[in-house]
Every structure is written in C-alpha cells, then in structure tokens.
Scaffold this motif. Sequence first.
Motif, mmCIF file in Angstrom:
data_model
loop_
_atom_site.group_PDB
_atom_site.id
_atom_site.type_symbol
_atom_site.label_atom_id
_atom_site.label_comp_id
_atom_site.label_asym_id
_atom_site.label_seq_id
_atom_site.Cartn_x
_atom_site.Cartn_y
_atom_site.Cartn_z
ATOM 1 N N VAL A 73 0.815 -1.213 0.000
ATOM 2 C CA VAL A 73 0.000 0.000 0.000
ATOM 3 C C VAL A 73 0.853 1.269 0.000
ATOM 4 N N LEU A 74 2.146 1.144 0.327
ATOM 5 C CA LEU A 74 3.037 2.302 0.395
ATOM 6 C C LEU A 74 4.059 2.354 -0.736
ATOM 7 N N LYS A 75 4.128 1.348 -1.556
ATOM 8 C CA LYS A 75 5.154 1.287 -2.595
ATOM 9 C C LYS A 75 4.953 2.389 -3.625
ATOM 10 N N THR A 76 6.051 2.853 -4.189
ATOM 11 C CA THR A 76 5.998 3.875 -5.228
ATOM 12 C C THR A 76 6.541 3.303 -6.533
ATOM 13 N N GLY A 77 6.104 3.899 -7.636
ATOM 14 C CA GLY A 77 6.583 3.475 -8.938
ATOM 15 C C GLY A 77 5.851 2.292 -9.521
ATOM 16 N N ASP A 78 4.801 1.814 -8.840
ATOM 17 C CA ASP A 78 4.033 0.674 -9.341
ATOM 18 C C ASP A 78 2.901 1.155 -10.248
ATOM 19 N N SER A 79 2.374 0.237 -11.004
ATOM 20 C CA SER A 79 1.184 0.519 -11.813
ATOM 21 C C SER A 79 0.165 -0.578 -11.549
ATOM 22 N N PRO A 80 -1.044 -0.236 -11.081
ATOM 23 C CA PRO A 80 -1.500 1.130 -10.817
ATOM 24 C C PRO A 80 -0.806 1.748 -9.610
ATOM 25 N N VAL A 81 -0.928 3.068 -9.496
ATOM 26 C CA VAL A 81 -0.297 3.801 -8.406
ATOM 27 C C VAL A 81 -0.889 3.353 -7.067
ATOM 28 N N SER A 82 -0.021 3.140 -6.078
ATOM 29 C CA SER A 82 -0.483 2.711 -4.750
ATOM 30 C C SER A 82 -1.224 3.844 -4.047
ATOM 31 N N GLU A 83 -1.992 3.472 -3.034
ATOM 32 C CA GLU A 83 -2.703 4.473 -2.249
ATOM 33 C C GLU A 83 -1.733 5.451 -1.583
ATOM 34 N N GLY A 84 -0.598 4.928 -1.141
ATOM 35 C CA GLY A 84 0.388 5.773 -0.495
ATOM 36 C C GLY A 84 0.972 6.798 -1.441
ATOM 37 N N GLU A 85 1.336 6.370 -2.643
ATOM 38 C CA GLU A 85 1.900 7.310 -3.606
ATOM 39 C C GLU A 85 0.862 8.350 -4.030
ATOM 40 N N PHE A 86 -0.378 7.910 -4.219
ATOM 41 C CA PHE A 86 -1.444 8.841 -4.608
ATOM 42 C C PHE A 86 -1.639 9.904 -3.528
ATOM 43 N N GLU A 87 -1.695 9.480 -2.262
ATOM 44 C CA GLU A 87 -1.895 10.427 -1.170
ATOM 45 C C GLU A 87 -0.718 11.381 -1.054
ATOM 46 N N THR A 88 0.493 10.870 -1.213
ATOM 47 C CA THR A 88 1.676 11.718 -1.114
ATOM 48 C C THR A 88 1.669 12.798 -2.182
ATOM 49 N N GLN A 89 1.373 12.415 -3.416
ATOM 50 C CA GLN A 89 1.328 13.406 -4.491
ATOM 51 C C GLN A 89 0.217 14.426 -4.248
ATOM 52 N N ASP A 90 -0.902 13.952 -3.727
ATOM 53 C CA ASP A 90 -2.014 14.850 -3.430
ATOM 54 C C ASP A 90 -1.623 15.851 -2.339
ATOM 55 N N ALA A 91 -0.902 15.376 -1.321
ATOM 56 C CA ALA A 91 -0.451 16.266 -0.254
ATOM 57 C C ALA A 91 0.543 17.297 -0.780
ATOM 58 N N ILE A 92 1.433 16.860 -1.671
ATOM 59 C CA ILE A 92 2.386 17.794 -2.274
ATOM 60 C C ILE A 92 1.638 18.864 -3.067
ATOM 61 N N ASP A 93 0.619 18.447 -3.814
ATOM 62 C CA ASP A 93 -0.184 19.410 -4.573
ATOM 63 C C ASP A 93 -0.885 20.397 -3.633
ATOM 64 N N PHE A 94 -1.431 19.882 -2.521
ATOM 65 C CA PHE A 94 -2.152 20.726 -1.569
ATOM 66 C C PHE A 94 -1.235 21.778 -0.970
ATOM 67 N N PHE A 95 -0.043 21.372 -0.537
ATOM 68 C CA PHE A 95 0.860 22.298 0.142
ATOM 69 C C PHE A 95 1.742 23.092 -0.820
ATOM 70 N N SER A 96 1.642 22.826 -2.119
ATOM 71 C CA SER A 96 2.359 23.666 -3.086
ATOM 72 C C SER A 96 1.774 25.072 -3.108
ATOM 73 N N ASP A 97 0.539 25.195 -2.619
ATOM 74 C CA ASP A 97 -0.094 26.492 -2.419
ATOM 75 C C ASP A 97 0.312 26.994 -1.035
ATOM 76 N N ALA A 98 1.125 28.037 -0.988
ATOM 77 C CA ALA A 98 1.661 28.534 0.279
ATOM 78 C C ALA A 98 0.574 28.964 1.248
ATOM 79 N N THR A 99 -0.605 29.304 0.749
ATOM 80 C CA THR A 99 -1.691 29.702 1.644
ATOM 81 C C THR A 99 -2.212 28.527 2.466
ATOM 82 N N ASN A 100 -1.840 27.299 2.063
ATOM 83 C CA ASN A 100 -2.259 26.103 2.803
ATOM 84 C C ASN A 100 -1.243 25.658 3.856
ATOM 85 N N HIS A 101 -0.109 26.323 3.934
ATOM 86 C CA HIS A 101 0.960 25.868 4.830
ATOM 87 C C HIS A 101 0.532 25.819 6.292
#
Length: 320
Positions: A12-40
């Motif tokens: 569930v935490l592996k990265t680079g797999d296809s389909p994308v794991s839940e862990g990788e999906f959540e991590t990318q989503d968190a990066i997208d969320f905090f890329s907006d400095a107003t969300n820091h």
Amino acid sequence: MIKVERTSCPAVLKTGDSPVSEGEFETQDAIDFFSDATNHSKKYQKMGKNGNRTKQSFLVYSDKTIRKELQRMHHGKCAYCESKITATYSGDIEHFRPKAGYVNDNEPLNKPGYYWLAAEWENLLLACPFCNQTNTHEISENGEIQEIVQGKLNQFPLEPGGYRLNSTDGNFYFVDRDRYDQAFKREESARLLLKPCTDEGIDKYFKYDDLGVIIANDELTNIELSRANTSIRVYALQRLGLVQNRETKIIEIKAQIRRVEEALLNYNKSLDKSEEEIVWFEGILRREMQILADFKKPSQEYAGLARYIIDKYFHDSFDI
C-alpha cells in the motif's frame, strides 16, 4: 534502544508501481495541496472524487497491513524504549519526521510538517504512547521525584544552524529525487534524535546503572553526546515506571549470570571426573549460557539494556 532491521515495504506504500499505490497517490495529493503557500498553516485535506477537498486528512499510514508489519518488525516492542506493548495495546504508528508540523527545542509548532513523508515506509515506526505522545511523567533526578511533561509528539530537533527540509524540498520528492536526497542528507547530518531503523551502533550511545537509569555513554563525540541526551529527554526514557521495569530486568539478568557462574564452577570441578560427568556439567553450562544470551535477542524486552549489562560483565570478568 537497539538497531531494528527494516522489513519490506507494504504494497500500500510502494511507489513506482502501476497502478499507483494508495500511499503514492496520497503523497502526491499532499504535495499538490501544500504547493499552495496559503495552505501551509492548514491541515491537509484529501482530494475527493468530485474534485473538491474533503475533511479527510492523512489516512494511508493507518492501514492495517502497515500496523501488522510494524508490529512484526519491532517484535511488538516500542521502537524507542523497547517496552512490550502489543499485549495490551496495538501501538502508535509513529512518524519519525512529523507529518503535520515540527517543534525544535522550545519553539512553537512550525507548519507545514514533513507531509511528503506521511506515507513513506522509512519514516514509520511502532511506538508506545509514553514515548510518542506528550505526558506528565514522574522523573527521578538527583534522588528526587519530579513531574515533567515529556514525549516526542511533534518534536524533531536539529543542531543549531542545521539545515531543515522544507516544502520546496518536498516538492522535489518525486520529480527530482537526486536533488531531494542531497537536501535530505544535509538535514540528516544535523539530526539530534536517534532513529532505530537507520543509525548503526545505537548500543554504543547508552549505558545503565544498577537502578535501571539510562545514561549517555562515555567516549562519545560531541554530536553523539547531543543525540544521546536529546533522545533520552524527547523519548522520555527516564520516566519512573520505565526505569523500574529496567531495574527488574537487570535483577533477572544478574540472577542468570549467577547461575552461569555456578554452572561454570561445577563444570571446572568435573574436569577430573568421569567423561559422563564432564558431559553432563558441560550441558548444564551450555544451557545456562544460552538462557543468558537469549536476553540479548532483538525480540526480547530491553535488549539494549541486556547487551550492555551482559557484555560489560564478560569484559570486566574475562576481558572478552
């Protein structure tokens, strides 16, 4: 505290797999969320299926497969104090680098935290609530009992002036791993908390007195001494109940040492007797030695303490 061998990453935490794991999906989503400095300064909000942010925050790290693997990896013990916890409690899934925000010494909580590591297998440990959360503990100092609030929670102290990973580094976690790893190494060099799954030779950092008190060991470098003392304080390793448990373990170990000494004496006395008697007493000695050695196994409670007490005994008694 002992070195813990990290086991294989749960699927569930592996990265680079296809389909994308839940862990990788959540991590990318968190990066997208905090890329907006107003969300820091905000709490991470997971993206919903309709494209809107929900009230859900980090979830993947609490998956039952992760908890089970952490329990197996740590033999049901707390990564920091080595107390057995799974008999009465499932254990906290601890983020070594805190996901929501971090505290350095006595500073206020800094946000955001290490959000890109919330679903990173290397960042997860099993811990007891007394090490992992803040609690009011009875601490014995200079013969007096004091009540002190200790426990890790969001603490992640670095050496003064040390480099701290930030959201800019987090943005490179997937897209430029070499650049991220260089920044990570810079922070690692300033890290003041010992990490059981990373640091080699953790045993060398600590010694124990006969009452179960943990102490920074002799002949440490300045940075090693800082890491030892900071870890003792942040993980609340001097709390009274834990010290008393370690004292009980020392009594058990020393009782077994006495049985080994008695078995050795009887074996030596048997050397001028029959072969049958020699074999008999040799078997007893081997059995008692094995029982003593078992205290040092990674699966045993307070194995770090046992290694110190037993190794010191053989060094002082037999220079080995």
